[in-house]
Scaffold this motif. Structure first.
Motif, PDB file in Angstrom:
ATOM      1  N   LYS A 114      39.718  44.442  44.273  1.00 41.74           N
ATOM      2  CA  LYS A 114      39.180  43.770  43.069  1.00 41.74           C
ATOM      3  C   LYS A 114      39.523  44.553  41.809  1.00 41.74           C
ATOM      4  O   LYS A 114      39.940  43.981  40.796  1.00 41.74           O
ATOM      5  CB  LYS A 114      37.663  43.628  43.203  1.00 41.74           C
ATOM      6  CG  LYS A 114      36.976  43.098  41.944  1.00 41.74           C
ATOM      7  CD  LYS A 114      35.859  44.034  41.549  1.00 41.74           C
ATOM      8  CE  LYS A 114      35.296  43.673  40.208  1.00 41.74           C
ATOM      9  NZ  LYS A 114      34.237  44.595  39.762  1.00 41.74           N
ATOM     10  N   VAL A 116      38.504  37.266  40.636  1.00 45.11           N
ATOM     11  CA  VAL A 116      37.811  38.559  40.514  1.00 45.11           C
ATOM     12  C   VAL A 116      36.341  38.429  40.899  1.00 45.11           C
ATOM     13  O   VAL A 116      35.785  39.283  41.600  1.00 45.11           O
ATOM     14  CB  VAL A 116      37.945  39.119  39.079  1.00 45.11           C
ATOM     15  CG1 VAL A 116      37.126  40.396  38.924  1.00 45.11           C
ATOM     16  CG2 VAL A 116      39.416  39.400  38.752  1.00 45.11           C
ATOM     17  N   PHE A 162      35.775  38.368  44.674  1.00 45.79           N
ATOM     18  CA  PHE A 162      35.728  39.680  45.327  1.00 45.79           C
ATOM     19  C   PHE A 162      34.312  40.242  45.324  1.00 45.79           C
ATOM     20  O   PHE A 162      33.839  40.769  46.332  1.00 45.79           O
ATOM     21  CB  PHE A 162      36.674  40.663  44.611  1.00 45.79           C
ATOM     22  CG  PHE A 162      38.129  40.404  44.862  1.00 45.79           C
ATOM     23  CD1 PHE A 162      38.651  40.454  46.141  1.00 45.79           C
ATOM     24  CD2 PHE A 162      38.981  40.104  43.812  1.00 45.79           C
ATOM     25  CE1 PHE A 162      40.001  40.226  46.364  1.00 45.79           C
ATOM     26  CE2 PHE A 162      40.324  39.870  44.029  1.00 45.79           C
ATOM     27  CZ  PHE A 162      40.836  39.930  45.308  1.00 45.79           C
TER      28      PHE A 162
END
Length: 408
Positions: A111, A88, A91
């Motif tokens: 994301k 995450v 991203f």
């Protein structure tokens, strides 16, 4: 039945995730209430949801996302994950460094999907326009095997090499067309604008003009009267041809077969199809995809109907127990060198490595052919323009030369 009121719109939102962290992003839906419901299902508590203004995408804001953009995104994600950065967070870092706002929005959408609990491959499948089944399947394979960073690196290499190859083939195809367009435009300008000036000059001579000059003047008069119809016919022909390729698979297949027979260009298309075959099959097979399933992905990626049909035949043969090398040989479209390298790969248990070598070899062949074509076309452009412009100039000056000889 859908109505205009049910039209899908884009919304920007802000909220908090399950851990209480602030998050924001974009979603699509019919109205604000439905978007809020979708967010709650994803574990996001929305605090602000606003409909996005409609953009006609005429300016830089609506910049198109190209396959090269997707390759860059994949490469950067692979680099981040190899460095140990969580998915995450990767991203966010990648999105921050992107110059294309459309690509940045796409990355943030992915994301948000992943942050809401979806897996990476599932998030990518929400955007089929930019991520095809092959891309998503490879990423899914990487997630399931626990080697996502390695798979992303492999996919990035595949995309970079494939797009570079496409660019070279496109260059080879557009160069001859550019020669024809330049030649037609220059000739048209001379016939419509320059020749009439000489015609006015010749009208006062009172002598019979040479046959070549009369032919050029007749062509000029015809062009002045009918140029718009000629232009319309050219535009209509190009449009009809493109539509026929798009709408008629049979016509498209015939064009593909014809292009393979065109000197030089056909050789480039043939070698690029073999290179794509090797590159895609190497990437999918190395990812652990069964050979028969991998061949399904390869068929659509070759870029030519002849090789597509050949790959489907290979798939059917392989599924019935035939070795890949024998099936390739029976199609009569693959060169013996490619078949021999695949044979060595099958016997040594290193098929993916050998297919990668096949792809690299034919990519280099395409590179050399395109360079040779470019070197050949440059003098050809000068020759064609020289003949056209020189011929028109000779036609216009012949009466002047004859008049000078008569006076002399």
């Amino acid at each position: 039945m859908a109505t205009k009121a049910e039209k899908i719109s884009n919304f920007t939102w802000e909220g908090t995730d399950r851990k209480g962290n602030k998050t924001k992003g974009k979603s699509s839906g019919k109205n604000i209430a439905l978007v809020k419901a979708q967010l709650r299902q994803q574990g996001v508590t929305p605090t602000k949801v606003k409909k996005e203004a409609v953009s006609l995408s005429f300016g830089s804001k609506g910049k198109k996302i190209t396959p090269f953009d997707i390759a860059i995104f994949t490469r950067q994600m692979a680099t981040m994950m190899k460095a140990g950065v969580p998915l995450v967070q990767s991203f966010d870092i990648v999105a921050e460094g992107l110059e294309n706002p459309s690509l940045r929005d796409l990355v943030l959408d992915i994301k948000n999907e992943v942050a809401a609990g979806n897996n990476f491959a599932g998030a990518l499948r929400q955007h089929p326009k930019h991520f095809d089944d092959l891309f998503c399947n490879l990423v899914e394979s990487g997630e399931q095997s626990g080697a996502l960073e390695t798979m992303l690196d492999r996919v990035a290499s595949y995309l970079e090499k494939t797009e570079t190859l496409k660019k070279k083939v496109k260059k080879a195809m557009t160069y001859p067309i550019a020669v024809l367009v330049v030649a037609i435009v220059v000739t048209g300008i001379l016939l419509i604008k320059v020749v009439p000036e000489f015609e006015n000059l010749f009208s006062g001579f009172g002598a019979e003009l040479p046959a070549f000059t009369q032919m050029v003047i007749g062509l000029s008069e015809w062009m002045q009267e009918w140029w718009f119809i000629c232009l319309g016919i050219i535009i209509a022909t190009i449009y009809i041809f493109k539509e026929a390729i798009r709408r008629s698979p049979n016509f498209s297949d015939k064009v593909d077969k014809f292009l393979l027979k065109v000197p030089i260009v056909g050789n480039i298309l043939e070698k690029s199809a073999i290179a794509r075959f090797g590159r895609v099959l190497s990437t999918t097979f190395a990812a652990g995809v069964p050979l028969v399933d991998a061949l399904d992905s390869v068929a659509g990626a070759t870029g030519n109907a002849v090789f597509r049909d050949a790959v489907y035949k290979i798939r059917d043969d392989v599924s019935s127990g035939t070795q890949l090398q024998f099936s390739m040989k029976q199609t009569n479209v693959f060169p013996s060198m490619a078949v021999q390298m695949v044979s060595i790969g099958e016997e040594s248990g290193a098929l993916d490595s050998m297919l990668d070598k096949v792809a690299s070899f034919f990519e280099e062949e395409v590179d050399n052919l395109v360079d040779n074509l470019t070197a050949l076309m440059e003098p050809m452009i000068m020759s064609v323009l020289g003949v056209l412009v020189g011929g028109l100039i000779i036609a216009m000056y012949l009466p002047i030369f004859q008049m000078g000889q008569a006076v002399g």
